[in-house]
Design an enzyme around this catalytic site. Structure first.
Site, PDB file in Angstrom:
ATOM      1  N   GLY A  49       0.864  -1.014  -0.077  1.00 48.16           N
ATOM      2  CA  GLY A  49       0.288   0.065  -0.245  1.00 48.16           C
ATOM      3  C   GLY A  49       0.884   1.196   0.111  1.00 48.16           C
ATOM      4  N   GLU A 102       3.951   4.057   6.432  1.00 47.01           N
ATOM      5  CA  GLU A 102       3.034   2.773   6.074  1.00 47.01           C
ATOM      6  C   GLU A 102       1.967   3.467   5.281  1.00 47.01           C
ATOM      7  OE1 GLU A 102       0.989   0.087   5.750  1.00 47.01           O
ATOM      8  OE2 GLU A 102       1.999  -0.429   8.218  1.00 47.01           O
ATOM      9  N   ASP A 103       1.501   2.457   4.997  1.00 48.08           N
ATOM     10  CA  ASP A 103       0.094   3.743   4.100  1.00 48.08           C
ATOM     11  C   ASP A 103      -1.579   3.957   5.430  1.00 48.08           C
ATOM     12  OD1 ASP A 103      -0.722   0.658   4.930  1.00 48.08           O
ATOM     13  OD2 ASP A 103      -2.230   0.692   2.480  1.00 48.08           O
ATOM     14  N   ASP A 106      -4.787   0.971  11.342  1.00 44.35           N
ATOM     15  CA  ASP A 106      -5.616   1.025  11.341  1.00 44.35           C
ATOM     16  C   ASP A 106      -5.963   0.400  13.281  1.00 44.35           C
ATOM     17  OD1 ASP A 106      -8.812   0.487  11.260  1.00 44.35           O
ATOM     18  OD2 ASP A 106      -8.413  -1.800  10.065  1.00 44.35           O
ATOM     19  N   PHE A 155     -13.201   2.992   5.762  1.00 45.81           N
ATOM     20  CA  PHE A 155     -12.746   1.830   4.373  1.00 45.81           C
ATOM     21  C   PHE A 155     -11.981   2.350   3.359  1.00 45.81           C
ATOM     22  CE2 PHE A 155     -10.926  -0.955   2.164  1.00 45.81           C
ATOM     23  CZ  PHE A 155      -9.826  -2.375   2.182  1.00 45.81           C
ATOM     24  N   VAL A 156     -10.927   3.191   2.610  1.00 48.59           N
ATOM     25  CA  VAL A 156     -10.734   3.651   2.398  1.00 48.59           C
ATOM     26  C   VAL A 156      -9.740   2.847   1.172  1.00 48.59           C
ATOM     27  CG1 VAL A 156     -10.795   5.940   3.409  1.00 48.59           C
ATOM     28  CG2 VAL A 156      -8.741   4.577   3.459  1.00 48.59           C
ATOM     29  N   ASP A 162      -6.005  -0.487  -1.440  1.00 50.51           N
ATOM     30  CA  ASP A 162      -7.116  -1.625  -2.720  1.00 50.51           C
ATOM     31  C   ASP A 162      -7.822  -1.924  -1.236  1.00 50.51           C
ATOM     32  OD1 ASP A 162      -5.120  -2.963  -0.334  1.00 50.51           O
ATOM     33  OD2 ASP A 162      -5.864  -5.153  -1.622  1.00 50.51           O
ATOM     34  N   ARG A 168      -5.850   0.710  -6.778  1.00 53.33           N
ATOM     35  CA  ARG A 168      -4.359   1.395  -6.002  1.00 53.33           C
ATOM     36  C   ARG A 168      -4.182   2.551  -6.247  1.00 53.33           C
ATOM     37  NH1 ARG A 168      -2.613  -2.067  -2.383  1.00 53.33           N
ATOM     38  NH2 ARG A 168      -2.703  -4.711  -2.033  1.00 53.33           N
TER      39      ARG A 168
HETATM   40  P1  IMP Z   1      -3.686  -3.291  11.126  1.00 51.46           P
HETATM   41  O1  IMP Z   1      -2.416  -3.983  12.018  1.00 51.46           O
HETATM   42  O2  IMP Z   1      -4.818  -3.312  11.464  1.00 51.46           O
HETATM   43  O3  IMP Z   1      -2.940  -1.350  11.883  1.00 51.46           O
HETATM   44  O4  IMP Z   1      -3.426  -3.057   9.378  1.00 51.46           O
HETATM   45  C1  IMP Z   1      -2.859  -2.086   8.766  1.00 51.46           C
HETATM   46  C2  IMP Z   1      -2.879  -2.856   7.366  1.00 51.46           C
HETATM   47  O5  IMP Z   1      -4.105  -2.712   6.832  1.00 51.46           O
HETATM   48  C3  IMP Z   1      -2.971  -1.502   6.800  1.00 51.46           C
HETATM   49  O6  IMP Z   1      -1.730  -1.304   6.464  1.00 51.46           O
HETATM   50  C4  IMP Z   1      -3.876  -2.279   5.404  1.00 51.46           C
HETATM   51  O7  IMP Z   1      -3.299  -3.006   4.140  1.00 51.46           O
HETATM   52  C5  IMP Z   1      -4.746  -2.471   5.568  1.00 51.46           C
HETATM   53  N1  IMP Z   1      -6.298  -2.192   5.736  1.00 51.46           N
HETATM   54  C6  IMP Z   1      -6.732  -1.053   6.943  1.00 51.46           C
HETATM   55  N2  IMP Z   1      -7.983  -0.577   6.865  1.00 51.46           N
HETATM   56  C7  IMP Z   1      -7.724   0.232   5.600  1.00 51.46           C
HETATM   57  C8  IMP Z   1      -8.360   0.881   4.933  1.00 51.46           C
HETATM   58  O8  IMP Z   1      -9.636   1.848   5.298  1.00 51.46           O
HETATM   59  N3  IMP Z   1      -8.541   0.620   2.798  1.00 51.46           N
HETATM   60  C9  IMP Z   1      -7.331  -0.239   2.686  1.00 51.46           C
HETATM   61  N4  IMP Z   1      -6.155  -1.455   3.436  1.00 51.46           N
HETATM   62  C10 IMP Z   1      -6.630  -0.988   4.293  1.00 51.46           C
HETATM   63 MG    MG Z   2      -0.605  -2.072   3.677  1.00 53.43          MG
END
Ligand code: IMP
Ligand code: MG
Length: 177
Positions: A49, A102-103, A106, A155-156, A162, A168
């Site tokens: 991402g 990071e993108d 979450d 959710f973006v 993606d 993307r």
């Molecule tokens: P975390 O471990 O829950 O912080 O997850 C982070 C990863 O989940 C990010 O690097 C994204 O790949 C994916 N992710 C979480 N939220 C979104 C979203 O809104 N859109 C797209 N990918 C997301």
């Molecule tokens: Mg990611």
């Protein structure tokens, strides 16, 4: 540019335009340029991402000689209950000024896993830069040194992000309706 579109059954609503993203990325790049004067940082993008954000970010950083590398992890909530695993492990980071890019942050497990490993390598410094941050969703606390946008629980997609591998390439950031 229309603020809503429907592609392949997904309803997308505009969150940030190209111009808004560019302006905000420039601001973070300026802060990083200032903070890393006289250093030689390693920017470590978390695939996949980050790829568009990272490429815009490093091209906006001024007068800081830097290196770029990548890590990749997978997190499958369905099969492993959310365990994170390496797909591509980090390069040697001992003694380096590392900026993880990071993108989106979450719930936090993905970045927390990456940071734990990097920490154990004893970098000279370790900072986090993320395009998007969803603080209301956090389960594991993570300090974000450079954040571009804080967003609500949406959710973006677009600008590298993606859903099922799609969207993307969109220059803007949209949320799914
Ligand atoms: P975390 O471990 O829950 O912080 O997850 C982070 C990863 O989940 C990010 O690097 C994204 O790949 C994916 N992710 C979480 N939220 C979104 C979203 O809104 N859109 C797209 N990918 C997301
Ligand atoms: Mg990611």
């Amino acid at each position: 540019m229309p603020s809503q579109k429907e592609i392949e059954g997904y309803k997308l609503e505009l969150l940030y335009s190209k111009e808004k993203i560019e302006e905000a990325v420039q601001k973070v790049a300026q802060r990083i340029s200032h903070d890393y004067q006289g250093k030689h940082p390693l920017f470590l993008g978390v695939l996949r991402g980050c790829f568009i954000f990272l490429s815009d970010l490093v091209r906006s950083i001024k007068d800081v000689p830097l290196e770029v590398d990548f890590v990749q992890v997978s997190r499958y909530v369905e099969t492993t209950g959310g365990d994170v695993q390496w797909v591509k492990t980090p390069p040697p980071c001992s003694g380096k000024d590392v900026v993880v890019v990071e993108d989106i942050v979450d719930e936090g497990p993905t970045l927390s896993f990456v940071l734990r490993d990097l920490h154990s390598q004893l970098p000279a410094s370790l900072k986090v830069c993320t395009l998007l941050n969803k603080p209301s969703r956090r389960k594991i606390p993570i300090f974000i040194d450079y954040g571009v946008f804080d967003i609500p629980d949406l959710f973006v997609v677009g600008y590298g992000l993606d859903i099922e591998g799609r969207f993307r390439e969109l220059p803007e950031i949209y949320f799914l309706k």
